[in-house]
Design a protein around this motif. Structure first.
Motif, PDB file in Angstrom:
ATOM      1  N   VAL A   1      35.167 -51.545 -11.542  1.00 19.21           N
ATOM      2  CA  VAL A   1      34.862 -52.776 -10.796  1.00 19.21           C
ATOM      3  C   VAL A   1      36.137 -53.322 -10.156  1.00 19.21           C
ATOM      4  CG1 VAL A   1      34.143 -55.196 -11.031  1.00 19.21           C
ATOM      5  CG2 VAL A   1      32.807 -53.375 -12.123  1.00 19.21           C
ATOM      6  N   ALA A   2      37.241 -53.296 -10.907  1.00 16.35           N
ATOM      7  CA  ALA A   2      38.516 -53.837 -10.415  1.00 16.35           C
ATOM      8  C   ALA A   2      39.303 -52.824  -9.584  1.00 16.35           C
ATOM      9  CB  ALA A   2      39.360 -54.314 -11.584  1.00 16.35           C
ATOM     10  N   GLY A   3      38.857 -51.569  -9.574  1.00 19.27           N
ATOM     11  CA  GLY A   3      39.547 -50.552  -8.776  1.00 19.27           C
ATOM     12  C   GLY A   3      40.884 -50.130  -9.360  1.00 19.27           C
TER      13      GLY A   3
ATOM     14  N   GLU B   1      41.007 -60.449 -14.296  1.00 22.36           N
ATOM     15  CA  GLU B   1      40.325 -59.156 -14.326  1.00 22.36           C
ATOM     16  C   GLU B   1      40.502 -58.660 -15.748  1.00 22.36           C
ATOM     17  OE1 GLU B   1      38.340 -58.190 -11.967  1.00 22.36           O
ATOM     18  OE2 GLU B   1      39.024 -59.777 -10.624  1.00 22.36           O
ATOM     19  N   THR B   2      39.426 -58.131 -16.313  1.00 25.16           N
ATOM     20  CA  THR B   2      39.418 -57.789 -17.734  1.00 25.16           C
ATOM     21  C   THR B   2      38.962 -56.347 -17.957  1.00 25.16           C
ATOM     22  OG1 THR B   2      37.143 -58.573 -18.031  1.00 25.16           O
ATOM     23  CG2 THR B   2      38.922 -60.199 -18.319  1.00 25.16           C
TER      24      THR B   2
ATOM     25  N   SER C   1      38.202 -56.097  -0.895  1.00 32.60           N
ATOM     26  CA  SER C   1      39.217 -56.826  -1.665  1.00 32.60           C
ATOM     27  C   SER C   1      38.629 -57.574  -2.864  1.00 32.60           C
ATOM     28  CB  SER C   1      39.950 -57.821  -0.758  1.00 32.60           C
ATOM     29  OG  SER C   1      40.639 -57.136   0.257  1.00 32.60           O
ATOM     30  N   LEU C   2      37.299 -57.621  -2.960  1.00 27.43           N
ATOM     31  CA  LEU C   2      36.673 -58.324  -4.078  1.00 27.43           C
ATOM     32  C   LEU C   2      37.078 -57.696  -5.399  1.00 27.43           C
ATOM     33  CD1 LEU C   2      33.107 -58.820  -2.577  1.00 27.43           C
ATOM     34  CD2 LEU C   2      34.824 -60.599  -2.962  1.00 27.43           C
TER      35      LEU C   2
END
Length: 189
Positions: free
Chosen positions: A56-58, A9-10, A167-168
């Protein structure tokens, strides 16, 4: 065969200006799972942190800036790799395995090594990687016209894998989906 399934994750999509904030995956050797890992990492201090990427990553900016420093995580990561690969043996390396990793994740991971003053990425990993998206493309070629897109979640659902949408974009969850797709398209299940 030594496989390092991984997902990142970036803080954005450009490896030249954005950084990593999560590295997750699993080490599989000769078909046997040896170890799962999930490192949260403070991005390179020079990295631009884009709010859209964090959404996007939450995660929040505050969260990623509170993660362990990049150098510490790098040291833990290579110590883990060193348990399974002799970086001084040119015939002992991992294949990097991911979903769309050739186009995205590999460049960020290589940059992570360089940012930690390690020019020997190739001592750990073969230059040719295994991209599960490419494997799935061949496997699903006849069904592709009926698919909405070719995102990991869509491919997994098409192959009958249960997907938890909430969870994505958690790297550890995504790597579990990637492994499930890999197992199906390579006939390991």
């Amino acid at each position: 065969m030594k496989l390092l399934f991984f997902d990142l994750e970036t803080t954005g999509v450009n490896p030249g200006k954005n950084g990593i904030h999560q590295i997750s995956g699993e080490i599989v050797i000769d078909g046997v799972s040896k170890e799962q890992f999930d490192f949260h990492v403070q991005p390179n201090p020079k990295a631009i942190i884009e709010e859209e990427a964090l959404k996007v990553a939450g995660v929040t900016r505050e969260q990623v800036l509170a993660y362990p420093p990049m150098r510490q995580v790098y040291s833990e990561f290579v110590a883990m790799l060193g348990k399974y690969v002799d970086k001084y043996n040119k015939k002992d390396k991992f294949f990097l395995v991911g979903y769309n990793n050739a186009a995205f994740d590999n460049q960020f991971l290589r940059g992570f090594f360089l940012q930690n003053s390690d020019n020997y990425f190739g001592s750990w990993f073969w230059s040719n990687t295994i991209d599960v998206m490419v494997l799935a493309s061949a496997y699903l070629a006849t069904r592709r016209p009926d698919m909405e897109n070719f995102k990991l979640s869509t491919v997994a659902k098409t192959l009958g894998v249960d997907v938890e949408s909430e969870s994505l974009h958690n790297a550890l969850y995504d790597i579990n989906l990637t492994k499930a797709v890999f197992d199906i398209v390579t006939g390991r299940i």
